[in-house]
Write a protein that holds these residues in place. Structure first.
Motif, PDB file in Angstrom:
ATOM      1  N   TYR A  43       1.910   6.487  -6.924  1.00  0.00           N
ATOM      2  CA  TYR A  43       1.138   7.265  -7.685  1.00  0.00           C
ATOM      3  C   TYR A  43       0.945   8.701  -7.593  1.00  0.00           C
ATOM      4  O   TYR A  43       1.151   9.015  -8.571  1.00  0.00           O
ATOM      5  N   ASN A  71       0.580  -1.414   0.246  1.00  0.00           N
ATOM      6  CA  ASN A  71      -0.102  -0.308   0.007  1.00  0.00           C
ATOM      7  C   ASN A  71       0.820   1.452  -0.165  1.00  0.00           C
ATOM      8  O   ASN A  71       0.014   2.045  -1.378  1.00  0.00           O
ATOM      9  N   LYS A 118       1.085   3.796  -3.068  1.00  0.00           N
ATOM     10  CA  LYS A 118       0.465   4.958  -2.813  1.00  0.00           C
ATOM     11  C   LYS A 118       1.979   6.510  -3.328  1.00  0.00           C
ATOM     12  O   LYS A 118       1.546   7.006  -3.724  1.00  0.00           O
TER      13      LYS A 118
END
Length: 207
Positions: A160, A153, A157
């Motif tokens: 991104y 995660n 992130k």
């Protein structure tokens, strides 16, 4: 004086031809593909197929509004991936997609798949290493040892945000995106002109 190939025994000539044939066959023989390579090729083919479908003007307008609109659209991701490829940073999208797919993996395969993703994208000098800070890289390594749906995660992130703050801004000013906008503008004008012609014909026919 050498009399050439004619003086060689037929068996020698046959052997030479056989060797030449084998070498030619080996040069043409494709390398065996791993399951991951086949999967990657399939995804690339799917992305290429999606890219062939021209996005609507409304879709393109939404891509201007936010990066999330690009990422939530299959064709948007395909077009953006093409841009990343031109910048030699396609690994960022590949990693993000791999993380999304990982979350849907059967829990019994978490450990194996997590290690594959880590070795492919995260560890130092990985074949498709993404740009992560040392702390996130180390945290991800520890997470992989106890694989769970959220173990990538933080890394996902970070990538991104990197794409959003860096690549996306250049994407909006790229020739690729400008050409796409122009294409949509021309298409919209053609449709408008066609509709006007049809309306004029209806009026003329009804007069």
């Amino acid at each position: 004086m050498c009399k050439g190939l004619a003086t060689l025994p037929a068996t020698c000539l046959k052997s030479a031809k056989d060797i030449k044939h084998k070498i030619s066959f080996l040069l043409q023989k494709p390398e065996p593909q791993t399951a991951d390579q086949k999967q990657t090729k399939e995804k690339t083919a799917n992305a290429a197929a999606a890219a062939k479908r021209a996005p609507s003007a409304a879709e393109v307008e939404k891509w201007k509004e936010s990066f999330s609109h690009v990422m939530s659209s299959e064709i948007g991701r395909s077009v953006f991936t093409s841009f990343l490829e031109s910048e030699f940073s396609k690994e960022n999208m590949d990693f993000w997609v791999a993380c999304e797919d990982y979350k849907k993996t059967d829990p019994s395969k978490f450990s194996t798949r997590a290690k594959q993703i880590y070795q492919q994208f995260v560890e130092a000098d990985a074949p498709n290493e993404v740009n992560l800070d040392a702390l996130t890289r180390e945290e991800t390594q520890q997470n992989v040892e106890h694989a769970c749906p959220s173990c990538f995660n933080e890394a996902q992130k970070m990538i991104y945000i990197l794409m959003e703050k860096d690549s996306y801004r250049r994407f909006l000013h790229s020739k690729l995106f400008k050409d796409l906008c122009q294409m949509q503008k021309s298409s919209a004008e053609e449709k408008k002109e066609k509709k006007n012609r049809e309306n004029r014909q209806e009026l003329t026919g009804g007069a």
